[in-house]
Write an enzyme that holds these catalytic residues in place. Structure first.
Site, PDB file in Angstrom:
ATOM      1  N   LYS A  22       0.868  -1.179   0.000  1.00 60.08           N
ATOM      2  CA  LYS A  22       0.000   0.000   0.000  1.00 60.08           C
ATOM      3  C   LYS A  22       0.902   1.225   0.000  1.00 60.08           C
ATOM      4  CE  LYS A  22      -3.222   2.684   2.759  1.00 60.08           C
ATOM      5  NZ  LYS A  22      -3.776   2.885   4.112  1.00 60.08           N
TER       6      LYS A  22
ATOM      7  N   GLY B 177      -7.191   9.067  10.233  1.00 56.19           N
ATOM      8  CA  GLY B 177      -7.297   9.044  11.683  1.00 56.19           C
ATOM      9  C   GLY B 177      -8.337   9.974  12.270  1.00 56.19           C
TER      10      GLY B 177
END
Length: 255
Positions: A96, A157
């Site tokens: 990723k 986040g």
């Protein structure tokens, strides 16, 4: 649920799980069991191949697909170097790509991400790039061989949900060659369900599970939400109407 295919691998779960903020690695096996996820992401900087106790890989089932990420990379060159280190450390060829030079908002650098993706695809990696949801950049990623496109739903986040919803819709509608995996910002199961109802191929969840009071239960909740959202999408949701529409006849029943 219908299978998802990425990089020639068929997956029976459309939920990817991250490990970045978990209080303890020991909870990982239970989270993966309850989530039914088959793909787990790990920051390469948390992989300590010299330690048997602190190495996060010791808590990850070998049957799962390991998706190391290049968290910490500030440009394409650093991302490429981290990907090569991951492969050399035995983490496989899935990667990723995260390239972030913005320390305040942690937004991905699409330009550097495309450069890294093109280079790593040529080296045989299965590349899943994390990007801002921009259609032209998504097409460029497809053209250079990305195995999927991973647009953010909100800043990483943040748990703020699908703040980029309209842009995600465009990518989902226009990018048909590879899966679209919504990544970052998903804060609750209903966010994941919404992404799947929109037609996203999968979602990646990290913070929402890791910061819950009961991460294992939250992982199960996300599993159910992703399944429900996908089923609703496949079933074809009925169109919205501006005015009321009776579900039963309003005349003739008293005659």
């Amino acid at each position: 649920m219908d299978e998802l295919e990425i990089g020639g691998v068929k997956l029976d779960s459309r939920l990817f799980v991250g490990t970045g903020k978990l209080a303890s690695n020991e909870v990982i096996p239970k989270i993966m069991e309850k989530s039914n996820s088959k793909v787990i992401t790990v920051a390469l900087r948390r992989v300590d191949i010299t330690s048997k106790q602190d190495n996060i890989l010791n808590f990850i089932d070998k049957d799962l697909i390991l998706l190391p990420n290049t968290s910490g990379a500030r440009n394409a060159e650093e991302a490429i170097r981290l990907a090569r280190i991951a492969k050399a450390a035995g983490c496989g060829n899935w990667i990723k790509i995260e390239v972030i030079s913005d320390n305040k908002y942690l937004l991905p650098d699409n330009y550097e991400t495309i450069k890294a993706t093109e280079a790593l695809v040529k080296e045989g990696f299965i590349v899943l790039p994390y990007v801002n949801p921009d259609l032209m950049d998504a097409r460029r990623l497809v053209n250079v061989g990305a195995a999927a496109v991973m647009p953010l739903g909100a800043p990483i986040g943040s748990n703020r949900g699908l703040r980029t919803k309209e842009m995600l819709k465009i990518l989902i509608e226009e990018i048909n060659e590879v899966p679209v995996v919504v990544d970052a910002g998903i804060g609750k199961p209903s966010d994941a369900a919404m992404a799947m109802e929109m037609g996203a191929d999968a979602v990646l969840v990290n913070t929402a599970i890791a910061t819950a009071d009961n991460p294992v239960l939250m992982a199960e909740a996300f599993s159910l939400a992703v399944k429900a959202g996908r089923m609703a999408y496949v079933a074809k949701i009925g169109e919205e109407k501006e005015y009321a529409s009776a579900s039963s006849p309003l005349t003739g029943f008293l005659r």
